[in-house]
Write a protein that holds these residues in place. Structure first.
Motif, PDB file in Angstrom:
ATOM      1  N   GLY A 162       0.816  -1.205   0.000  1.00  0.00           N
ATOM      2  CA  GLY A 162       0.000   0.000   0.000  1.00  0.00           C
ATOM      3  C   GLY A 162       0.852   1.258   0.000  1.00  0.00           C
ATOM      4  N   ALA A 163       1.945   1.241   0.762  1.00  0.00           N
ATOM      5  CA  ALA A 163       2.848   2.388   0.817  1.00  0.00           C
ATOM      6  C   ALA A 163       3.529   2.621  -0.541  1.00  0.00           C
ATOM      7  N   GLU A 164       3.648   1.561  -1.355  1.00  0.00           N
ATOM      8  CA  GLU A 164       4.228   1.677  -2.694  1.00  0.00           C
ATOM      9  C   GLU A 164       3.176   2.068  -3.736  1.00  0.00           C
ATOM     10  N   GLY A 165       1.928   2.296  -3.275  1.00  0.00           N
ATOM     11  CA  GLY A 165       0.880   2.727  -4.194  1.00  0.00           C
ATOM     12  C   GLY A 165      -0.020   1.627  -4.715  1.00  0.00           C
ATOM     13  N   TRP A 166       0.191   0.382  -4.255  1.00  0.00           N
ATOM     14  CA  TRP A 166      -0.628  -0.732  -4.709  1.00  0.00           C
ATOM     15  C   TRP A 166      -1.940  -0.762  -3.922  1.00  0.00           C
ATOM     16  N   GLU A 167      -3.041  -1.031  -4.623  1.00  0.00           N
ATOM     17  CA  GLU A 167      -4.355  -1.147  -4.000  1.00  0.00           C
ATOM     18  C   GLU A 167      -4.857  -2.577  -4.183  1.00  0.00           C
ATOM     19  N   LEU A 168      -5.271  -3.205  -3.094  1.00  0.00           N
ATOM     20  CA  LEU A 168      -5.817  -4.558  -3.165  1.00  0.00           C
ATOM     21  C   LEU A 168      -7.185  -4.492  -3.829  1.00  0.00           C
ATOM     22  N   VAL A 169      -7.353  -5.236  -4.937  1.00  0.00           N
ATOM     23  CA  VAL A 169      -8.635  -5.218  -5.641  1.00  0.00           C
ATOM     24  C   VAL A 169      -9.351  -6.560  -5.593  1.00  0.00           C
TER      25      VAL A 169
END
Length: 101
Positions: A80-87
């Motif tokens: 999440g801190a790297e900009g990834w969003e769990l979808v």
């Protein structure tokens, strides 16, 4: 085909179908701005998760391509801190997306 292999085939096909659908949506949305996504699939079965892992052990595992964390929340927070969003999360497969730079 063994029963175990066939039971693993359905979730794998479901994730593959999801990714194909997501990539189709991306192609249909054109090439403008934030409508372009990159995806990352994390198979949590391939992770080393143990509360007593040291930072050094986690770093050493990552250097050889193994995802390691003290708990799964820590790894998800890092992504999440790297900009990834769990979808999506199904059958221990986590699918993340983020805007392509």
């Amino acid at each position: 085909m063994s029963e175990r292999k066939s039971s693993m085939l359905v979730p794998t096909l479901a994730v593959a179908g999801f990714l194909a659908f997501a990539l189709t949506l991306q192609a249909q949305s054109g090439s403008g701005g934030s409508s372009r996504w990159e995806y990352r699939v994390l198979d949590t079965r391939d992770m080393i998760v143990h509360p007593q892992l040291t930072d050094g052990q986690i770093d050493a595992a990552r250097q050889v391509g193994i995802t390691a964390a003290r708990n799964i929340d820590t790894e998800f927070d890092r992504l999440g801190a790297e900009g990834w969003e769990l979808v999506s999360f199904a059958d221990r497969l986590a699918v993340f997306k983020r805007a392509r730079n």
